[in-house]
Design an enzyme around this catalytic site. Structure first.
Site, PDB file in Angstrom:
ATOM      1  N   TYR A   1       0.821  -1.216   0.000  1.00 25.44           N
ATOM      2  CA  TYR A   1       0.000   0.000   0.000  1.00 25.44           C
ATOM      3  C   TYR A   1       0.859   1.272   0.000  1.00 25.44           C
ATOM      4  CZ  TYR A   1      -4.140  -2.872   0.994  1.00 25.44           C
ATOM      5  OH  TYR A   1      -5.154  -3.799   0.931  1.00 25.44           O
TER       6      TYR A   1
ATOM      7  N   LYS B   1       3.271 -15.169   1.331  1.00 25.76           N
ATOM      8  CA  LYS B   1       3.159 -15.813   0.019  1.00 25.76           C
ATOM      9  C   LYS B   1       4.604 -16.104  -0.400  1.00 25.76           C
ATOM     10  CE  LYS B   1       0.620 -17.123  -3.501  1.00 25.76           C
ATOM     11  NZ  LYS B   1      -0.161 -18.356  -3.431  1.00 25.76           N
TER      12      LYS B   1
ATOM     13  N   ASP C   1      -3.284 -17.898   0.588  1.00 23.64           N
ATOM     14  CA  ASP C   1      -4.435 -18.578  -0.029  1.00 23.64           C
ATOM     15  C   ASP C   1      -4.924 -19.712   0.862  1.00 23.64           C
ATOM     16  OD1 ASP C   1      -1.903 -19.511  -0.629  1.00 23.64           O
ATOM     17  OD2 ASP C   1      -2.300 -19.915  -2.746  1.00 23.64           O
TER      18      ASP C   1
ATOM     19  N   ASP D   1      -5.542  -6.996   5.547  1.00 25.37           N
ATOM     20  CA  ASP D   1      -6.733  -6.248   5.148  1.00 25.37           C
ATOM     21  C   ASP D   1      -7.806  -7.233   4.656  1.00 25.37           C
ATOM     22  OD1 ASP D   1      -8.419  -4.252   4.373  1.00 25.37           O
ATOM     23  OD2 ASP D   1      -7.161  -3.445   2.776  1.00 25.37           O
TER      24      ASP D   1
ATOM     25  N   ASP E   1     -11.511  -8.941   6.691  1.00 28.97           N
ATOM     26  CA  ASP E   1     -12.899  -8.852   6.208  1.00 28.97           C
ATOM     27  C   ASP E   1     -13.536 -10.238   6.177  1.00 28.97           C
ATOM     28  OD1 ASP E   1     -12.514  -6.151   5.831  1.00 28.97           O
ATOM     29  OD2 ASP E   1     -13.487  -6.099   3.871  1.00 28.97           O
TER      30      ASP E   1
END
Ligand code: NAD
Length: 368
Positions: free
Chosen positions: A145, A195, A227, A251, A255
């Site tokens: 980000y 990852k 994943d 992030d 959610d």
């Protein structure tokens, strides 16, 4: 225990002002019950600040935050400001600079299910027997980000957009230490998400987190690719205690965790600096689709207030009182609209649907 508190209140856009009003109703009840003295000063942030001051983070708002003990934030953004250049938009222009300015590198996102809400989870209830209690520790001031270069170039078929994912050793070390210390005060299990099978940044992340683990021999560390972590959160949510994640993965996973708890309107977060200064906000956005209807769930904002009292002022008793009040209101079958997924079931018909402000008042009434 600090009893005099100076609070910067930044309601922002969309449902922000509505859920903030409900949180203030609860704050007043806590002040009365626990003899606190809280000075609340409101500042403009996000789209409303663009409309009035031409910038999402006016200098008056920044100096209000600098002279306050903590920040209670609502949410920013909405369709009205989406056509502005990205760096001027509410989130990029206010929230990211606030996080960077105060170096709020550690983002805590607790996900737990109130017993009364197990039915509201989209997961089959047998996956949630015994409850759910996950704490996501997300790195907040670096990673993809913030990495440079970032942008667009060229034209036609070769036009491209690009971002940069980068972490320095010190950035990974400080968030890893934070997560290990947090795990020490819980079930002592830490899952680091990355990852590392594909991204060089994430191989480095895994290497540094593994090295820091030696400082915390009492905490069991394991690693998951993001994943797989997304799958395991659905498959076996109870297996998680503390999850450490880089900015973007944290992030997204939070959610997902929010949805498991019943609604995004249930999850709060704390963003903390090394000195303990904090900004507290719901993890959801400004929900333009329901803004102004008095239907939003204010519980995430109220839980953000509870996190503020606990983390910035060690007022754990007040935070517990808020949690207990929410649990009692939910156990009495009061719900906001987002917590009832199928109106036609027999269970749904026994619920009393409250507006945003009615939910705030009901929780405030149960503060003892
Ligand atoms: P959103 O979280 O605002 O909404 C997603 C869905 O969840 C919507 O259907 C909304 O009605 C629902 N929802 C969210 N909070 C709720 C609540 N408290 N009670 C009931 N329902 C709730 O996400 P989005 O639609 O992707 O984004 C909308 C705007 O919010 C965008 O402008 C985005 O940039 C901004 N945003 C801001 C923040 C922030 O301020 N921290 C975070 C995320 C998104």
């Amino acid at each position: 225990m600090k009893k005099t508190i100076k609070l910067a209140l930044l309601p922002g856009d969309g449902i922000g002002p509505e859920v903030m009003t409900a949180a203030l109703t609860v704050l007043k009840a806590v002040e009365r019950a626990y003899g606190l003295s809280v000075t609340v000063t409101e500042g403009l942030v996000g789209g409303i600040a663009i409309d009035t001051h031409g910038t999402a983070l006016p200098k008056e708002t920044l100096s209000l935050c600098e002279t306050s003990d903590a920040i209670l934030f609502g949410s920013v953004g909405g369709p009205k400001w989406e056509s502005l250049p990205p760096e001027k938009q509410p989130e990029r222009g206010a929230l990211l600079p606030l996080r960077k300015h105060f170096d709020l590198y550690a983002n805590l996102r607790p996900a737990f299910v109130y017993p009364a809400l197990i039915e509201a989870s989209p997961l089959k209830n047998n996956r949630l027997v015994g409850g759910l209690n996950i704490l996501i520790v997300r790195e907040l001031t670096s990673g993809i980000y913030f990495g440079k270069p970032k942008g667009r170039e060229g034209s036609g078929p070769s036009e491209r957009g690009f971002d940069t994912m980068a972490y320095s050793r010190s950035e990974i070390e400080r968030i890893a230490r934070f997560a290990f210390k947090t795990a020490q005060n819980r079930k002592k299990r830490l899952v680091s998400v990355d990852k590392a099978n594909v991204l060089a940044t994430m191989m480095f992340w895994r290497e540094v987190v593994t090295a820091i683990a030696k400082e915390f021999p009492d905490v069991t560390l394991s690693h998951l690719y993001v994943d797989n972590a997304a799958m395991q959160l659905i498959n076996a949510p109870q297996d998680f205690d503390v999850i450490l994640a880089p900015n973007m993965f944290g992030d997204i996973l939070s959610d997902e965790a929010a949805m498991i708890t019943g609604s995004i309107g249930m999850l709060a977060s704390a963003s903390l600096s090394a000195s303990g200064f904090g900004l507290y906000e719901p993890i959801g956005g400004s929900a333009p689709d329901i803004a102004g209807t008095n239907k939003a769930n204010p519980i995430a904002q109220i839980l953000s207030l509870a996190m503020l009292l606990e983390h910035s002022f060690a007022l754990n008793e007040c935070a517990t009182a808020i949690h207990n009040a929410i649990a009692r209101v939910l156990a009495d079958n009061y719900r906001t609209r987002d917590l009832v997924h199928d109106d036609n079931t027999r269970e749904a018909q026994q619920f009393n649907i409250l507006s945003t402000q009615e939910m705030g008042a009901a929780i405030a009434e149960k503060i003892t």
